[in-house]
Design a protein around this motif. Structure first.
Motif, PDB file in Angstrom:
ATOM      1  N   ARG A  94     112.363  23.089 101.069  1.00  0.00           N
ATOM      2  CA  ARG A  94     111.170  23.427 100.521  1.00  0.00           C
ATOM      3  C   ARG A  94     110.214  24.362 101.766  1.00  0.00           C
ATOM      4  O   ARG A  94     108.999  23.802 101.996  1.00  0.00           O
ATOM      5  N   PRO A  95     110.631  25.479 102.110  1.00  0.00           N
ATOM      6  CA  PRO A  95     109.783  26.186 103.013  1.00  0.00           C
ATOM      7  C   PRO A  95     108.582  26.834 102.464  1.00  0.00           C
ATOM      8  O   PRO A  95     107.724  27.027 102.996  1.00  0.00           O
ATOM      9  N   GLU A  96     108.539  26.731 100.956  1.00  0.00           N
ATOM     10  CA  GLU A  96     107.289  27.193 100.396  1.00  0.00           C
ATOM     11  C   GLU A  96     106.410  26.328 100.426  1.00  0.00           C
ATOM     12  O   GLU A  96     105.093  26.855  99.920  1.00  0.00           O
ATOM     13  N   ARG A  97     106.539  25.032 100.624  1.00  0.00           N
ATOM     14  CA  ARG A  97     105.598  24.141 100.512  1.00  0.00           C
ATOM     15  C   ARG A  97     105.152  23.573 101.714  1.00  0.00           C
ATOM     16  O   ARG A  97     105.747  22.712 102.505  1.00  0.00           O
ATOM     17  N   LEU A  98     104.094  24.145 102.276  1.00  0.00           N
ATOM     18  CA  LEU A  98     103.613  23.937 103.780  1.00  0.00           C
ATOM     19  C   LEU A  98     102.520  22.998 103.988  1.00  0.00           C
ATOM     20  O   LEU A  98     101.766  23.099 102.890  1.00  0.00           O
ATOM     21  N   PRO A  99     102.587  21.885 104.797  1.00  0.00           N
ATOM     22  CA  PRO A  99     101.588  20.875 104.643  1.00  0.00           C
ATOM     23  C   PRO A  99      99.999  21.570 105.384  1.00  0.00           C
ATOM     24  O   PRO A  99     100.311  22.431 106.231  1.00  0.00           O
ATOM     25  N   CYS A 153     104.174  22.133 111.841  1.00  0.00           N
ATOM     26  CA  CYS A 153     105.198  22.443 110.721  1.00  0.00           C
ATOM     27  C   CYS A 153     105.930  24.159 111.443  1.00  0.00           C
ATOM     28  O   CYS A 153     104.974  24.887 111.298  1.00  0.00           O
ATOM     29  N   ARG A 154     107.057  24.098 111.026  1.00  0.00           N
ATOM     30  CA  ARG A 154     107.756  25.613 111.481  1.00  0.00           C
ATOM     31  C   ARG A 154     108.692  25.952 110.225  1.00  0.00           C
ATOM     32  O   ARG A 154     109.496  25.156 109.860  1.00  0.00           O
ATOM     33  N   VAL A 155     108.676  27.224 109.756  1.00  0.00           N
ATOM     34  CA  VAL A 155     109.684  27.587 108.873  1.00  0.00           C
ATOM     35  C   VAL A 155     110.688  28.524 109.870  1.00  0.00           C
ATOM     36  O   VAL A 155     110.184  29.471 110.274  1.00  0.00           O
ATOM     37  N   ARG A 156     111.871  28.250 109.773  1.00  0.00           N
ATOM     38  CA  ARG A 156     112.663  28.715 110.591  1.00  0.00           C
ATOM     39  C   ARG A 156     113.616  29.842 109.825  1.00  0.00           C
ATOM     40  O   ARG A 156     114.262  30.832 110.509  1.00  0.00           O
ATOM     41  N   ASP A 157     113.660  29.661 108.754  1.00  0.00           N
ATOM     42  CA  ASP A 157     114.597  30.565 107.767  1.00  0.00           C
ATOM     43  C   ASP A 157     114.054  30.486 106.408  1.00  0.00           C
ATOM     44  O   ASP A 157     112.963  29.799 106.133  1.00  0.00           O
ATOM     45  N   ALA A 158     114.605  31.315 105.408  1.00  0.00           N
ATOM     46  CA  ALA A 158     114.308  31.399 104.138  1.00  0.00           C
ATOM     47  C   ALA A 158     114.569  30.166 103.234  1.00  0.00           C
ATOM     48  O   ALA A 158     114.127  29.775 102.247  1.00  0.00           O
TER      49      ALA A 158
END
Length: 94
Positions: A30-35, A63-68
């Motif tokens: 769930r990369p669209e839901r960041l804390p 928190c890191r988003v590494r890809d889609a």
């Protein structure tokens, strides 16, 4: 560890031994839901208080988003010295 329980929305926990401490990670789809950083749940929120504990006890977290497709929330606890050699040996055996 409790995490989102939607079908097809798995997560992967990880515990890493670092030279300066430990890192606990949870990766989910769930990369669209960041804390929020810092963790600031509203009084009537039904979730999000776990990060308050992480924030209180961890030396740092992010928190890191590494890809889609995934994001990873991690926290580090520093040992303020060195990791005992026995812990390093156990980590190598795992």
């Amino acid at each position: 560890m409790r995490h989102g329980s939607l079908p097809g929305r798995d997560f992967r926990p990880a515990l890493l031994l670092l030279p300066h401490g430990f890192r606990i990670e949870a990766t989910d789809t769930r990369p669209e839901r960041l804390p929020p950083h810092p963790a600031t749940p509203s009084a009537d929120a039904t979730s999000g208080r776990g990060l308050l504990l992480v924030q209180a006890y961890a030396d740092r977290w992010e928190c890191r988003v590494r890809d889609a497709y995934t994001k990873t929330v991690w926290a580090e606890i520093l040992t303020h010295g060195h990791v005992p050699e026995a812990a390093v040996d156990r980590a190598r055996e795992a």
